[in-house]
Every structure is written in C-alpha cells, then in structure tokens.
Design an enzyme around this catalytic site. Structure first.
Site, PDB file in Angstrom:
ATOM      1  N   GLY A 105       0.820  -1.224   0.000  1.00 35.80           N
ATOM      2  CA  GLY A 105       0.000   0.000   0.000  1.00 35.80           C
ATOM      3  C   GLY A 105       0.840   1.253   0.000  1.00 35.80           C
ATOM      4  O   GLY A 105       1.760   1.422  -0.802  1.00 35.80           O
ATOM      5  N   GLY A 106       0.518   2.140   0.949  1.00 34.45           N
ATOM      6  CA  GLY A 106       1.235   3.408   1.034  1.00 34.45           C
ATOM      7  C   GLY A 106       2.724   3.205   1.274  1.00 34.45           C
ATOM      8  O   GLY A 106       3.541   4.058   0.901  1.00 34.45           O
TER       9      GLY A 106
ATOM     10  N   GLY B 136      17.380   9.570 -34.628  1.00 37.14           N
ATOM     11  CA  GLY B 136      16.779  10.215 -33.466  1.00 37.14           C
ATOM     12  C   GLY B 136      17.534   9.887 -32.190  1.00 37.14           C
ATOM     13  O   GLY B 136      17.655  10.738 -31.296  1.00 37.14           O
ATOM     14  N   ALA B 137      18.055   8.668 -32.118  1.00 35.66           N
ATOM     15  CA  ALA B 137      18.757   8.273 -30.896  1.00 35.66           C
ATOM     16  C   ALA B 137      20.020   9.108 -30.716  1.00 35.66           C
ATOM     17  O   ALA B 137      20.413   9.443 -29.598  1.00 35.66           O
ATOM     18  CB  ALA B 137      19.090   6.786 -30.941  1.00 35.66           C
TER      19      ALA B 137
HETATM   20  C1  HXC Z   1      -2.724  -3.287  10.619  1.00 34.10           C
HETATM   21  C2  HXC Z   1      -1.262  -4.924  10.028  1.00 34.10           C
HETATM   22  C3  HXC Z   1      -1.212  -4.430   8.701  1.00 34.10           C
HETATM   23  C4  HXC Z   1      -2.001  -3.285   8.399  1.00 34.10           C
HETATM   24  C5  HXC Z   1       0.084  -6.132   8.844  1.00 34.10           C
HETATM   25  N1  HXC Z   1      -0.455  -5.973  10.059  1.00 34.10           N
HETATM   26  N2  HXC Z   1      -0.373  -5.212   7.986  1.00 34.10           N
HETATM   27  N3  HXC Z   1      -2.014  -4.356  10.976  1.00 34.10           N
HETATM   28  N4  HXC Z   1      -2.725  -2.742   9.393  1.00 34.10           N
HETATM   29  N5  HXC Z   1      -2.007  -2.730   7.185  1.00 34.10           N
HETATM   30  C6  HXC Z   1      -0.187  -6.761  11.265  1.00 34.10           C
HETATM   31  C7  HXC Z   1      -0.748  -8.175  11.192  1.00 34.10           C
HETATM   32  O1  HXC Z   1      -2.099  -8.193  11.603  1.00 34.10           O
HETATM   33  C8  HXC Z   1       0.162  -8.905  12.181  1.00 34.10           C
HETATM   34  O2  HXC Z   1      -0.278  -8.594  13.486  1.00 34.10           O
HETATM   35  C9  HXC Z   1       1.487  -8.215  12.011  1.00 34.10           C
HETATM   36  O3  HXC Z   1       1.204  -6.951  11.383  1.00 34.10           O
HETATM   37  C10 HXC Z   1       2.416  -8.959  11.089  1.00 34.10           C
HETATM   38  O4  HXC Z   1       1.725  -9.267   9.894  1.00 34.10           O
HETATM   39  P1  HXC Z   1       1.687 -10.745   9.284  1.00 34.10           P
HETATM   40  O5  HXC Z   1       0.583 -10.772   8.302  1.00 34.10           O
HETATM   41  O6  HXC Z   1       1.673 -11.756  10.393  1.00 34.10           O
HETATM   42  O7  HXC Z   1       3.107 -10.797   8.578  1.00 34.10           O
HETATM   43  P2  HXC Z   1       3.503 -11.405   7.176  1.00 34.10           P
HETATM   44  O8  HXC Z   1       2.928 -12.767   7.031  1.00 34.10           O
HETATM   45  O9  HXC Z   1       4.972 -11.230   7.059  1.00 34.10           O
HETATM   46  O10 HXC Z   1       2.760 -10.508   6.080  1.00 34.10           O
HETATM   47  C11 HXC Z   1       3.044  -9.128   5.981  1.00 34.10           C
HETATM   48  C12 HXC Z   1       2.081  -8.459   4.994  1.00 34.10           C
HETATM   49  C13 HXC Z   1       0.629  -8.794   5.358  1.00 34.10           C
HETATM   50  C14 HXC Z   1       2.382  -8.996   3.562  1.00 34.10           C
HETATM   51  C15 HXC Z   1       2.399  -6.958   5.001  1.00 34.10           C
HETATM   52  O11 HXC Z   1       0.440  -8.528   6.766  1.00 34.10           O
HETATM   53  C16 HXC Z   1      -0.366  -8.016   4.597  1.00 34.10           C
HETATM   54  O12 HXC Z   1      -0.700  -8.371   3.449  1.00 34.10           O
HETATM   55  N6  HXC Z   1      -0.906  -6.933   5.203  1.00 34.10           N
HETATM   56  C17 HXC Z   1      -1.877  -6.095   4.519  1.00 34.10           C
HETATM   57  C18 HXC Z   1      -1.186  -5.330   3.430  1.00 34.10           C
HETATM   58  C19 HXC Z   1      -2.081  -4.391   2.670  1.00 34.10           C
HETATM   59  O13 HXC Z   1      -2.865  -4.819   1.823  1.00 34.10           O
HETATM   60  N7  HXC Z   1      -1.961  -3.124   2.967  1.00 34.10           N
HETATM   61  C20 HXC Z   1      -2.635  -2.108   2.217  1.00 34.10           C
HETATM   62  C21 HXC Z   1      -3.120  -1.124   3.157  1.00 34.10           C
HETATM   63  S1  HXC Z   1      -3.918   0.135   2.192  1.00 34.10           S
HETATM   64  P3  HXC Z   1      -0.108  -9.635  14.706  1.00 34.10           P
HETATM   65  O14 HXC Z   1      -0.795  -8.971  15.853  1.00 34.10           O
HETATM   66  O15 HXC Z   1      -0.754 -10.895  14.277  1.00 34.10           O
HETATM   67  O16 HXC Z   1       1.362  -9.761  14.897  1.00 34.10           O
HETATM   68  C22 HXC Z   1      -2.810   1.405   2.068  1.00 34.10           C
HETATM   69  C23 HXC Z   1      -3.369   2.575   1.351  1.00 34.10           C
HETATM   70  C24 HXC Z   1      -2.427   3.723   1.255  1.00 34.10           C
HETATM   71  O17 HXC Z   1      -1.725   1.353   2.531  1.00 34.10           O
HETATM   72  C25 HXC Z   1      -2.650   4.561   0.064  1.00 34.10           C
HETATM   73  C26 HXC Z   1      -2.027   4.016  -1.184  1.00 34.10           C
HETATM   74  C27 HXC Z   1      -2.056   4.958  -2.358  1.00 34.10           C
END
Ligand code: HXC
Length: 517
Positions: free
Chosen positions: A172-173, A407-408
């Site tokens: 994401g961000g 051109g290149a």
């Molecule tokens: C809250 C989060 C989180 C999130 C991870 N965690 N991502 N908590 N918000 N975005 C937490 C998990 O719940 C977990 O908590 C701990 O972090 C570790 O994550 P795991 O999943 O156990 O680790 P891993 O298997 O290594 O996977 C990491 C990951 C996955 C690939 C990043 O967690 C994931 O896919 N997260 C979501 C990613 C995503 O789609 N983000 C997009 C957000 S939107 P615990 O308590 O169990 O330890 C965004 C928009 C911004 O960012 C604007 C863009 C233009």
C-alpha cells in the site's frame, strides 16, 4: 524535592524503556529469524557510531476503533537524525514488531516531522520501510496520514535527496511513498513491494502467488524497474545507502562533496585505442570504458539489472561526482527502448535537480523498431529521455565512441539539444541511419536491377560509410567540438568539467514544464 526529582527521572527511564521494548522480545526474535535486523539495529548500522539523536520516543499512537486497540509508545517507527561520514541526514525506521510497522496517525506525524526538518535545514531524508501500509484499525485517519507523507515527498522532490529502503514486506502506502522518492533499495529474500499483498490478491483475483513472485527483488530489480539497488542482506544494503549518500549533495543548493581518490587527472589508457572492434556489428562491453575513465575505477551503477542496454550511475572525475549515461552495445546492441528511455530519463532529471554534471557515452544504433515497442509507447517513453537531456542545465558533455544514428543520436545529449561540449572518437559513425538500411532505401532501384545485387549493396554501403559513417563531417560542421584519441578520454573530460564549472543557464519563467510522463 529530591525524592520527587528521582521519581521523575525514574518515570522517564521507564517510559523510554517501554518505547525501546516496542513489540517485545518474541517479535524481535521473529524478525531475526526472518533474516532481518530490527528497526533500531538498522539505524545503528546506517549512521556513524553514536551519532543518532532520536525524536518522539514517547509519542503515543491513538489506538484503533476495532481489533488491536492498544496504543504503543513510539507507535511503530523510530525517527531522528544522525551522520553519514560526518554529514547530517534525517532518518525514519519502521518497526515491524509493532502492528506490522503499519502506519497510523502518530506514526505518520513522526515521519512528517523529520521530513519537514530535512527540507528546512537541507539534508537528505532516508526511510527504512518495513510496513504493511495503512493501519487498518485506524481507518480513514491512516489514509489521511499517508496523504500527508505523499504531500511532503512531492514537496521535497528536487529539494533534498530522498532515499527509500525496503526492508520487509511492504504494501500500500508503504510502497507508494518510496515510489515518489529518488532511489529505492531492496533486500534479497526478505523485502517485497506490492500495492496489495498475496492474501488480498487471493481474495480479489483467486490467484495463488508468493510474495517473491508478486514483488520480490527479481521482479523489481529487473522487470518493473521499481528498485534502483538490491542487496544480499540488511547489512550490505545499509552500507550501499552510505555509499550513495557520499556521491550526493545534501540539497539542491549545494554541490556534491569532492573526494580525492588519488587517481592522476592526466592518466591515459592506451588500451582504449583498441576497444572498438573493427567489425561495426561486433559488440564490446561499455563497462571497460566506464571503469577506465572514472577516478579509482569506482562506479555506483543505478538499476543495474533493469534495461541493461543502457548504463546509468555515479562516479567521480577529478574528485567531482558525475552522472553517467552510457549505451551498452553488449545488450540489445545498445538500442534505446521504452525501459531504457524511462530509466535514463529519470536518472538525468535527478542529476540535473542536484547539480551533478552529466556525461553521455554514446554508441546507439537507434530506437528499437517493431510493433511491441510502438504499441508499448516508445514514442512517449523516448520523449522522456529527449525532454530530460534537453531541459538539463547542469554541465553536459557527450563522447560518441561508435554509432550515433538518427533520433537516438539527437536524444543522447547531442549538440543540437544544447549539450555543452561534444567529443567523438575517430571510430564514431554519425548519420541518419546505419549503412545497410540507408543503402537499401536510397539505392533500392540500382540494387534490385544490378547483375549482382549483393555486390552492389556492399558497394553502396562502403560509399555511404566513407561519406557519412564517420565523425569528420559532423566535426567540419562544428557539431563535434573535437575528435579525440580514445586514450585521452579521461583527461579531456576532467578538463572540460573544469571549464564548465561556472556554467549558468536559466530557462524562461514558467510554473513547470510538462514532461511526457
Ligand atoms: C494493521 C497490520 C497491517 C495493516 C500487517 N499488520 N499489515 N495491521 N494494518 N495494514 C499486522 C498483522 O495483523 C500482524 O499482526 C502483524 O502486522 C504482522 O503481519 P503478518 O501478516 O503476520 O506478517 P507477514 O505474514 O509477514 O505478512 C506481511 C504483509 C501482510 C504482507 C504486510 O500482513 C499483509 O498483506 N498486510 C496487509 C497489506 C495491505 O494490503 N496493505 C494495504 C493497506 S492500504 P499480529 O498482531 O498478528 O502480529 C494502504 C493505502 C495507502 O496502505 C494509500 C495508497 C495509495
């Protein structure tokens, strides 16, 4: 009074200890088991010993409306400033042990604070990213927080160098902010970049894909071009960031630091006189020339695995940082395609923004022909490089070593787009197109009607080569400032950089140009 005083000190010690403990021992151990350093260990390795000064150790997160509503001291990111070889930089390091390094409101406010200071005082900002992106529990506040960071990334662009290091699974961000910054580093086998992770991909598209295949170093280092540098592990990656900082000025008002590598400026390399093969279709490695001319044979290549038909990177000449853009005849004959144009265009713009002189080493047979490239937008991508070189106001030099066609030729920092000084080796071929293509177009009827068409083609090619495929016509016109001996290239470049040192160039007043993005 004394007792109260001690209580206050103890309170501070306790609060700081809580913040230092972050996600706790178990999560720190998990981080180490995954081959990753912790956020604090990374800062220690990045900066000069003992130079880190931390801000906002005690800042608390707001907690979330759902799920894990706990608020953490420090809120999952460590921020502050310190030195790299004695020069000040600002830094933030996301802590994956705290809610996956995800970005909540307080976390973002800490990052914004160091970004604002970096711009105010004119020092680079380095982000060590290890984050799941916007903290889901904080909802729109987390999205708003990312908006604040993006806004600052854009405001800081071209003002202070912004460096992003991806040191874990970032989504994401956590990838969009790095994408706006100048350079992205990644670590092999432990860092991944994707807009949405494999779990979300599975939910939305029902596709099973690993993190590596979705956004590992192989993908971003050689296919997408998102990563500029990849390293084997955290330690080597942080060392590479220090190395890069040494080539760069601290801001757009300064020059990059001079570094004397004790390499004589008048050193000649007689082997260069034999670098270009006699057969114009034979390849050679442009790196031989690059490493021969640069101070101490030191070169930091940018995006080495992506669009390898063009080489971009930093080196020094006479102690001064230069940005080098060179066609690579050993890959796709050094042709310009969509990826090469995009790669070099962005690099040229970085150098121009930060007062780094540009040197082009030219051996380019043209733009890549064919439907794939045309449909992929070679016109607009090629235009990026054309635009970037043309608008650059830093000292610009070009050396045509062999082919410079059509051109290149124009795009690769030619005199006609106002490059300051243009040299050619005697082996240069400057023409509208290569001898074969040219002979086939302008002598088609003669060749077709000849008794021996192949012999006629060869005759016409030789005629064309003698007339056009050399640097002398261009030198007579003044488009080439001098035809130089290859062995003298280093010395000539250093002298030219010295004479261009006082260059001042200003374009017309405008808000900004409209580069074909
Ligand atoms: C809250 C989060 C989180 C999130 C991870 N965690 N991502 N908590 N918000 N975005 C937490 C998990 O719940 C977990 O908590 C701990 O972090 C570790 O994550 P795991 O999943 O156990 O680790 P891993 O298997 O290594 O996977 C990491 C990951 C996955 C690939 C990043 O967690 C994931 O896919 N997260 C979501 C990613 C995503 O789609 N983000 C997009 C957000 S939107 P615990 O308590 O169990 O330890 C965004 C928009 C911004 O960012 C604007 C863009 C233009």
């Amino acid at each position: 009074m004394d007792a109260e005083y001690h209580t206050t000190i103890e309170t501070l010690e306790k609060l700081r200890a809580e913040s230092m403990d972050a996600g706790g021992t178990q999560k720190r151990d998990a981080q180490h088991r995954g081959g990753k350093l912790t956020a604090r260990e990374r800062i220690e390795l990045l900066l000069d010993d003992g130079s880190f000064e931390e801000f906002d150790v005690l800042k608390l997160g707001r907690g979330g409306a759902i799920g894990d509503a706990k608020s953490y001291p420090g809120d999952g990111v460590i921020t502050g400033h310190g030195n790299i070889d004695g020069r000040e930089v600002f830094v933030f390091s996301q802590d994956f042990t705290v809610v996956g390094g995800s970005l909540g409101e307080a976390h973002a406010q800490k990052i914004c604070k160091v970004m604002d200071l970096a711009v105010k005082v004119g020092n680079p900002i380095i982000g060590l990213n290890d984050s799941g992106g916007a903290r889901i529990q904080e909802g729109v506040d987390a999205l708003a927080a990312y908006g604040e960071i993006f806004h600052r990334n854009v405001r800081a662009s071209g003002v202070v160098p912004q460096i992003s290091c991806i040191m874990g699974p970032c989504a994401g961000g956590a990838v969009y902010s790095p994408a706006i910054t100048d350079f992205v580093f990644m670590v092999r086998d432990s860092s991944y970049m994707f807009v949405t992770g494999p779990t979300v991909v599975k939910t939305v598209t029902h596709q099973d894909i690993t993190s590596e295949d979705l956004g590992g170093t192989n993908v971003h280092g050689s296919v997408s071009g998102v990563a500029h540098f990849t390293a084997q592990n955290d330690v080597l990656c942080l060392r590479d960031i220090r190395r890069l900082i040494n080539y760069l000025p601290s801001n757009n008002r300064q020059r990059a630091p001079l570094l004397d590598l004790r390499d004589p400026t008048d050193r000649i390399d007689p082997a260069l006189d034999y670098l270009i093969p006699e057969n114009p279709n034979q390849t050679y490695d442009m790196n031989v020339l690059i490493y021969s001319i640069l101070d101490g044979a030191e070169f930091m290549e940018v995006q080495p695995g992506f669009a390898r038909n063009i080489v971009c990177g930093f080196g020094r000449l006479g102690g001064q940082t230069i940005g080098l853009v060179a066609n690579q005849p050993a890959v796709l004959a050094g042709v310009l395609d969509t990826n090469a144009s995009f790669k070099a265009g962005r690099f040229v713009r970085f150098c121009d923004a930060f007062n780094i002189p540009l040197i082009a080493l030219v051996d380019v047979p043209g733009f890549m022909p064919g439907p794939d490239q045309e449909h992929g937008g070679i016109i607009r991508h090629g235009a990026k490089l054309l635009y970037a070189f043309t608008e650059a106001t830093v000292p610009r030099i070009a050396v045509i070593v062999r082919k410079a066609y059509g051109g290149a030729y124009l795009v690769m920092n030619s005199k006609h787009i106002h490059c300051d000084v243009n040299y050619a080796w005697p082996t240069a071929e400057i023409a509208v197109m290569g001898p074969k293509g040219a002979a086939e177009v302008i002598h088609r009827r003669e060749i077709q009607s000849a008794e021996d068409p192949e012999a006629m083609l060869n005759e016409k090619m030789t005629q064309y080569r003698n007339t056009f495929a050399n640097p002398f016509l261009a030198a007579q016109r003044g488009y080439i400032d001098d035809v130089i001996f290859p062995r003298d290239t280093r010395h000539r470049l250093i002298r030219t950089l010295q004479v261009l040192d006082g260059k001042e160039s200003k374009g017309p007043e405008r808000k900004h140009g409209n580069i074909p993005l």
